[in-house]
Design a protein around this motif. Structure first.
Motif, PDB file in Angstrom:
ATOM      1  N   VAL A  23       6.758 -21.179 -10.183  1.00  0.00           N
ATOM      2  CA  VAL A  23       6.630 -19.730 -10.326  1.00  0.00           C
ATOM      3  C   VAL A  23       7.389 -19.343 -11.581  1.00  0.00           C
ATOM      4  N   GLU A  24       6.637 -19.047 -12.629  1.00  0.00           N
ATOM      5  CA  GLU A  24       7.234 -18.867 -13.957  1.00  0.00           C
ATOM      6  C   GLU A  24       6.285 -18.042 -14.816  1.00  0.00           C
ATOM      7  N   ASP A  25       6.792 -16.994 -15.439  1.00  0.00           N
ATOM      8  CA  ASP A  25       5.910 -16.138 -16.244  1.00  0.00           C
ATOM      9  C   ASP A  25       5.705 -16.645 -17.667  1.00  0.00           C
ATOM     10  N   MET A  26       6.542 -17.570 -18.126  1.00  0.00           N
ATOM     11  CA  MET A  26       6.413 -18.090 -19.487  1.00  0.00           C
ATOM     12  C   MET A  26       5.561 -19.355 -19.494  1.00  0.00           C
ATOM     13  N   ALA A  27       4.431 -19.300 -20.184  1.00  0.00           N
ATOM     14  CA  ALA A  27       3.488 -20.419 -20.199  1.00  0.00           C
ATOM     15  C   ALA A  27       4.139 -21.716 -20.680  1.00  0.00           C
ATOM     16  N   VAL A  28       4.973 -21.614 -21.712  1.00  0.00           N
ATOM     17  CA  VAL A  28       5.619 -22.821 -22.259  1.00  0.00           C
ATOM     18  C   VAL A  28       6.505 -23.479 -21.201  1.00  0.00           C
ATOM     19  N   GLN A  29       7.276 -22.665 -20.488  1.00  0.00           N
ATOM     20  CA  GLN A  29       8.152 -23.200 -19.436  1.00  0.00           C
ATOM     21  C   GLN A  29       7.329 -23.867 -18.332  1.00  0.00           C
ATOM     22  N   ARG A  30       6.202 -23.225 -17.970  1.00  0.00           N
ATOM     23  CA  ARG A  30       5.334 -23.821 -16.942  1.00  0.00           C
ATOM     24  C   ARG A  30       4.830 -25.174 -17.394  1.00  0.00           C
ATOM     25  N   MET A  31       4.414 -25.261 -18.663  1.00  0.00           N
ATOM     26  CA  MET A  31       3.873 -26.517 -19.184  1.00  0.00           C
ATOM     27  C   MET A  31       4.927 -27.621 -19.195  1.00  0.00           C
ATOM     28  N   VAL A  32       6.123 -27.270 -19.644  1.00  0.00           N
ATOM     29  CA  VAL A  32       7.207 -28.260 -19.735  1.00  0.00           C
ATOM     30  C   VAL A  32       7.563 -28.799 -18.349  1.00  0.00           C
ATOM     31  N   LEU A  33       7.768 -27.892 -17.407  1.00  0.00           N
ATOM     32  CA  LEU A  33       8.164 -28.324 -16.064  1.00  0.00           C
ATOM     33  C   LEU A  33       7.037 -29.066 -15.352  1.00  0.00           C
ATOM     34  N   SER A  34       5.804 -28.591 -15.497  1.00  0.00           N
ATOM     35  CA  SER A  34       4.700 -29.270 -14.811  1.00  0.00           C
ATOM     36  C   SER A  34       4.488 -30.666 -15.384  1.00  0.00           C
ATOM     37  N   ALA A  35       4.653 -30.810 -16.693  1.00  0.00           N
ATOM     38  CA  ALA A  35       4.515 -32.137 -17.316  1.00  0.00           C
ATOM     39  C   ALA A  35       5.577 -33.088 -16.773  1.00  0.00           C
ATOM     40  N   LEU A  36       6.812 -32.591 -16.671  1.00  0.00           N
ATOM     41  CA  LEU A  36       7.919 -33.393 -16.147  1.00  0.00           C
ATOM     42  C   LEU A  36       7.635 -33.824 -14.705  1.00  0.00           C
ATOM     43  N   LEU A  37       7.218 -32.884 -13.879  1.00  0.00           N
ATOM     44  CA  LEU A  37       6.985 -33.182 -12.462  1.00  0.00           C
ATOM     45  C   LEU A  37       5.796 -34.121 -12.259  1.00  0.00           C
ATOM     46  N   ARG A  38       4.759 -33.943 -13.083  1.00  0.00           N
ATOM     47  CA  ARG A  38       3.582 -34.814 -12.979  1.00  0.00           C
ATOM     48  C   ARG A  38       3.923 -36.232 -13.420  1.00  0.00           C
ATOM     49  N   LYS A  39       4.560 -36.314 -14.586  1.00  0.00           N
ATOM     50  CA  LYS A  39       4.822 -37.604 -15.205  1.00  0.00           C
ATOM     51  C   LYS A  39       5.845 -38.411 -14.393  1.00  0.00           C
ATOM     52  N   GLN A  40       6.935 -37.776 -14.036  1.00  0.00           N
ATOM     53  CA  GLN A  40       8.022 -38.489 -13.364  1.00  0.00           C
ATOM     54  C   GLN A  40       7.786 -38.693 -11.869  1.00  0.00           C
ATOM     55  N   PHE A  41       7.191 -37.690 -11.218  1.00  0.00           N
ATOM     56  CA  PHE A  41       7.132 -37.733  -9.756  1.00  0.00           C
ATOM     57  C   PHE A  41       5.727 -37.624  -9.185  1.00  0.00           C
ATOM     58  N   HIS A  42       4.720 -37.583 -10.070  1.00  0.00           N
ATOM     59  CA  HIS A  42       3.317 -37.507  -9.631  1.00  0.00           C
ATOM     60  C   HIS A  42       3.083 -36.352  -8.662  1.00  0.00           C
ATOM     61  N   CYS A  43       3.728 -35.239  -8.927  1.00  0.00           N
ATOM     62  CA  CYS A  43       3.565 -34.067  -8.073  1.00  0.00           C
ATOM     63  C   CYS A  43       2.194 -33.431  -8.279  1.00  0.00           C
ATOM     64  N   GLU A  44       1.719 -32.838  -7.223  1.00  0.00           N
ATOM     65  CA  GLU A  44       0.513 -32.024  -7.281  1.00  0.00           C
ATOM     66  C   GLU A  44       1.010 -30.606  -7.580  1.00  0.00           C
ATOM     67  N   ILE A  45       0.621 -30.059  -8.718  1.00  0.00           N
ATOM     68  CA  ILE A  45       1.208 -28.811  -9.199  1.00  0.00           C
ATOM     69  C   ILE A  45       0.300 -27.602  -8.983  1.00  0.00           C
ATOM     70  N   THR A  46       0.890 -26.547  -8.465  1.00  0.00           N
ATOM     71  CA  THR A  46       0.213 -25.248  -8.407  1.00  0.00           C
ATOM     72  C   THR A  46       1.102 -24.300  -9.202  1.00  0.00           C
ATOM     73  N   MET A  47       0.491 -23.369  -9.931  1.00  0.00           N
ATOM     74  CA  MET A  47       1.297 -22.458 -10.735  1.00  0.00           C
ATOM     75  C   MET A  47       1.040 -21.006 -10.367  1.00  0.00           C
ATOM     76  N   ALA A  48       2.110 -20.227 -10.451  1.00  0.00           N
ATOM     77  CA  ALA A  48       2.014 -18.786 -10.253  1.00  0.00           C
ATOM     78  C   ALA A  48       2.761 -18.135 -11.409  1.00  0.00           C
ATOM     79  N   GLU A  49       2.268 -17.000 -11.877  1.00  0.00           N
ATOM     80  CA  GLU A  49       2.884 -16.352 -13.032  1.00  0.00           C
ATOM     81  C   GLU A  49       3.921 -15.307 -12.661  1.00  0.00           C
TER      82      GLU A  49
END
Length: 126
Positions: free
Chosen positions: A10-36
């Motif tokens: 849950v993050e309104d800044m697109a860049v922050q969402r991208m950075v965190l989702s990349a980290l979670l996907r790459k490191q922990f293979h998380c299934e990501i849902t995003m909210a703004e």
């Protein structure tokens, strides 16, 4: 080890969402849902979506992070681990009193997130 944790960012800044989702996907293979914003996150819970972990920013338009946490907890979502996130250290108190499990300062570092994700994975196994 495919855990496929369901994470909500849950993050309104697109860049922050991208950075965190990349980290979670790459490191922990998380299934990501995003909210703004907090309202989108609350709506997802209202629609019956479930998540293992939620990373929630503090200052967002429409509904702030702590406001969203209060509403999500009030719906009975007590099992989900909620991580409050902000550049502002004052935010910790707001998140903790709202019902978040933990507060993490931005920028989010892998060494800080890793034990949290590991704990959620371990809890899922049990």
């Amino acid at each position: 080890m495919a855990s496929s944790l369901k994470a909500l960012l849950v993050e309104d800044m697109a860049v922050q969402r991208m950075v965190l989702s990349a980290l979670l996907r790459k490191q922990f293979h998380c299934e990501i849902t995003m909210a703004e914003n907090g309202k989108e996150a609350v709506d997802m819970f209202l629609e019956g979506n479930t998540f293992d972990i939620v990373f929630c920013d503090k200052d967002m338009p429409i509904m702030t992070g702590p406001e969203a946490v209060v509403k999500i907890r009030a719906m009975g979502a007590t099992d989900v681990k909620i991580v409050g996130v902000s550049t502002d250290f004052e935010a910790m108190e707001a998140f903790m009193s709202a019902g978040a499990d933990v507060f993490v300062p931005k920028p989010i570092r892998l060494d800080v997130v890793e034990p949290m994700i590991q704990e959620v994975i371990n809890n899922k196994k049990n």
